[in-house]
Design a protein around this motif. Sequence first.
Motif, PDB file in Angstrom:
ATOM      1  N   PHE A 113     -50.357  21.416 -12.141  1.00  0.00           N
ATOM      2  CA  PHE A 113     -49.329  20.378 -12.237  1.00  0.00           C
ATOM      3  C   PHE A 113     -47.963  20.978 -11.903  1.00  0.00           C
ATOM      4  O   PHE A 113     -47.607  22.040 -12.406  1.00  0.00           O
ATOM      5  CB  PHE A 113     -49.298  19.796 -13.656  1.00  0.00           C
ATOM      6  CG  PHE A 113     -48.192  18.817 -13.873  1.00  0.00           C
ATOM      7  CD1 PHE A 113     -48.269  17.530 -13.358  1.00  0.00           C
ATOM      8  CD2 PHE A 113     -47.048  19.189 -14.571  1.00  0.00           C
ATOM      9  CE1 PHE A 113     -47.243  16.624 -13.556  1.00  0.00           C
ATOM     10  CE2 PHE A 113     -46.023  18.289 -14.773  1.00  0.00           C
ATOM     11  CZ  PHE A 113     -46.118  17.003 -14.267  1.00  0.00           C
ATOM     12  N   SER A 114     -47.216  20.293 -11.043  1.00  0.00           N
ATOM     13  CA  SER A 114     -45.848  20.742 -10.745  1.00  0.00           C
ATOM     14  C   SER A 114     -44.898  19.560 -10.852  1.00  0.00           C
ATOM     15  O   SER A 114     -45.287  18.402 -10.655  1.00  0.00           O
ATOM     16  CB  SER A 114     -45.770  21.382  -9.361  1.00  0.00           C
ATOM     17  OG  SER A 114     -46.044  20.446  -8.366  1.00  0.00           O
ATOM     18  N   ASP A 115     -43.646  19.870 -11.166  1.00  0.00           N
ATOM     19  CA  ASP A 115     -42.629  18.839 -11.368  1.00  0.00           C
ATOM     20  C   ASP A 115     -41.291  19.373 -10.885  1.00  0.00           C
ATOM     21  O   ASP A 115     -40.967  20.546 -11.091  1.00  0.00           O
ATOM     22  CB  ASP A 115     -42.554  18.481 -12.852  1.00  0.00           C
ATOM     23  CG  ASP A 115     -41.713  17.242 -13.119  1.00  0.00           C
ATOM     24  OD1 ASP A 115     -41.471  16.460 -12.170  1.00  0.00           O
ATOM     25  OD2 ASP A 115     -41.299  17.056 -14.277  1.00  0.00           O
ATOM     26  N   SER A 116     -40.526  18.514 -10.236  1.00  0.00           N
ATOM     27  CA  SER A 116     -39.169  18.832  -9.791  1.00  0.00           C
ATOM     28  C   SER A 116     -38.254  17.710 -10.242  1.00  0.00           C
ATOM     29  O   SER A 116     -38.572  16.533 -10.067  1.00  0.00           O
ATOM     30  CB  SER A 116     -39.098  18.954  -8.273  1.00  0.00           C
ATOM     31  OG  SER A 116     -39.865  20.038  -7.830  1.00  0.00           O
ATOM     32  N   PHE A 117     -37.134  18.080 -10.831  1.00  0.00           N
ATOM     33  CA  PHE A 117     -36.167  17.085 -11.284  1.00  0.00           C
ATOM     34  C   PHE A 117     -34.802  17.753 -11.410  1.00  0.00           C
ATOM     35  O   PHE A 117     -34.689  18.972 -11.338  1.00  0.00           O
ATOM     36  CB  PHE A 117     -36.590  16.459 -12.617  1.00  0.00           C
ATOM     37  CG  PHE A 117     -36.770  17.447 -13.739  1.00  0.00           C
ATOM     38  CD1 PHE A 117     -35.737  17.703 -14.632  1.00  0.00           C
ATOM     39  CD2 PHE A 117     -37.970  18.128 -13.915  1.00  0.00           C
ATOM     40  CE1 PHE A 117     -35.890  18.606 -15.667  1.00  0.00           C
ATOM     41  CE2 PHE A 117     -38.149  19.026 -14.944  1.00  0.00           C
ATOM     42  CZ  PHE A 117     -37.099  19.277 -15.831  1.00  0.00           C
ATOM     43  N   SER A 118     -33.802  16.940 -11.588  1.00  0.00           N
ATOM     44  CA  SER A 118     -32.458  17.471 -11.827  1.00  0.00           C
ATOM     45  C   SER A 118     -31.830  16.692 -12.974  1.00  0.00           C
ATOM     46  O   SER A 118     -32.226  15.559 -13.254  1.00  0.00           O
ATOM     47  CB  SER A 118     -31.592  17.381 -10.577  1.00  0.00           C
ATOM     48  OG  SER A 118     -31.282  16.048 -10.274  1.00  0.00           O
ATOM     49  N   TYR A 119     -30.882  17.330 -13.625  1.00  0.00           N
ATOM     50  CA  TYR A 119     -30.169  16.668 -14.704  1.00  0.00           C
ATOM     51  C   TYR A 119     -28.796  17.315 -14.897  1.00  0.00           C
ATOM     52  O   TYR A 119     -28.601  18.478 -14.572  1.00  0.00           O
ATOM     53  CB  TYR A 119     -30.982  16.672 -15.999  1.00  0.00           C
ATOM     54  CG  TYR A 119     -31.124  18.018 -16.664  1.00  0.00           C
ATOM     55  CD1 TYR A 119     -30.239  18.413 -17.671  1.00  0.00           C
ATOM     56  CD2 TYR A 119     -32.122  18.893 -16.292  1.00  0.00           C
ATOM     57  CE1 TYR A 119     -30.368  19.650 -18.271  1.00  0.00           C
ATOM     58  CE2 TYR A 119     -32.262  20.119 -16.895  1.00  0.00           C
ATOM     59  CZ  TYR A 119     -31.375  20.493 -17.890  1.00  0.00           C
ATOM     60  OH  TYR A 119     -31.492  21.718 -18.481  1.00  0.00           O
ATOM     61  N   PRO A 120     -27.840  16.553 -15.438  1.00  0.00           N
ATOM     62  CA  PRO A 120     -26.496  17.084 -15.659  1.00  0.00           C
ATOM     63  C   PRO A 120     -26.338  17.627 -17.081  1.00  0.00           C
ATOM     64  O   PRO A 120     -27.070  17.245 -17.998  1.00  0.00           O
ATOM     65  CB  PRO A 120     -25.607  15.854 -15.465  1.00  0.00           C
ATOM     66  CG  PRO A 120     -26.463  14.727 -15.977  1.00  0.00           C
ATOM     67  CD  PRO A 120     -27.880  15.097 -15.593  1.00  0.00           C
ATOM     68  N   ALA A 121     -25.384  18.518 -17.234  1.00  0.00           N
ATOM     69  CA  ALA A 121     -24.998  19.019 -18.556  1.00  0.00           C
ATOM     70  C   ALA A 121     -23.472  19.062 -18.596  1.00  0.00           C
ATOM     71  O   ALA A 121     -22.827  19.469 -17.620  1.00  0.00           O
ATOM     72  CB  ALA A 121     -25.571  20.409 -18.796  1.00  0.00           C
ATOM     73  N   LEU A 122     -22.896  18.615 -19.698  1.00  0.00           N
ATOM     74  CA  LEU A 122     -21.446  18.660 -19.897  1.00  0.00           C
ATOM     75  C   LEU A 122     -21.185  19.401 -21.200  1.00  0.00           C
ATOM     76  O   LEU A 122     -21.497  18.902 -22.285  1.00  0.00           O
ATOM     77  CB  LEU A 122     -20.851  17.247 -19.962  1.00  0.00           C
ATOM     78  CG  LEU A 122     -19.352  17.164 -20.218  1.00  0.00           C
ATOM     79  CD1 LEU A 122     -18.560  17.869 -19.121  1.00  0.00           C
ATOM     80  CD2 LEU A 122     -18.921  15.717 -20.340  1.00  0.00           C
ATOM     81  N   TYR A 123     -20.656  20.597 -21.078  1.00  0.00           N
ATOM     82  CA  TYR A 123     -20.433  21.460 -22.240  1.00  0.00           C
ATOM     83  C   TYR A 123     -18.983  21.425 -22.684  1.00  0.00           C
ATOM     84  O   TYR A 123     -18.059  21.534 -21.863  1.00  0.00           O
ATOM     85  CB  TYR A 123     -20.790  22.913 -21.904  1.00  0.00           C
ATOM     86  CG  TYR A 123     -22.223  23.126 -21.525  1.00  0.00           C
ATOM     87  CD1 TYR A 123     -23.215  23.192 -22.496  1.00  0.00           C
ATOM     88  CD2 TYR A 123     -22.589  23.282 -20.198  1.00  0.00           C
ATOM     89  CE1 TYR A 123     -24.543  23.403 -22.151  1.00  0.00           C
ATOM     90  CE2 TYR A 123     -23.913  23.494 -19.847  1.00  0.00           C
ATOM     91  CZ  TYR A 123     -24.877  23.554 -20.827  1.00  0.00           C
ATOM     92  OH  TYR A 123     -26.188  23.770 -20.479  1.00  0.00           O
TER      93      TYR A 123
END
Length: 163
Positions: A113-123
């Motif tokens: 199983f493989s997965d690709s995604f993106s997401y933002p982070a605000l620190y």
Amino acid sequence: MRKISFLFFILSSILIHTQQSVESNFWDNVRFGGGIGLALGSSTNFAITPTAIYDFNDKFSAGVSLGYQYASANDFVSNVFSTGVLSLYNPFEGVQISTEFEQLFVNQRLDDFSDSFSYPALYLGAAYRVSSYVSLGFRYDVLFDNEQSIYTSAISPIVRVFF
């Protein structure tokens, strides 16, 4: 014609001198740094995040970062690339307040199983300035999503080193 040539020569000299002054002043205010991490054992983790900031004055700096993280354990492999912008504010001696926006691009594989995604982070962060080069503290990801994040907590340590 001589007056025009002389005026052109003077103006060119001033522009060249001004341009050289601006370039040297810009690079005098740029600092480089970032982070490196390595963990070996039952799992392997490696991270590198080069960062460049521009000091506008003694109180305020802003910059950009690129990052790469690799993790593997048993049949799990993860590659994470990131880009980010950050700002640092030093309200008084020894204190540093920061904001960082980071976009993470994740590629993970577990067995077949493989997965690709993106997401933002605000620190949002606060740190103690050990020196003008080193800061230690904590940051909080206000966009933390337990389902998306590759981290287990919204809180993470800050160890900043800039030269």
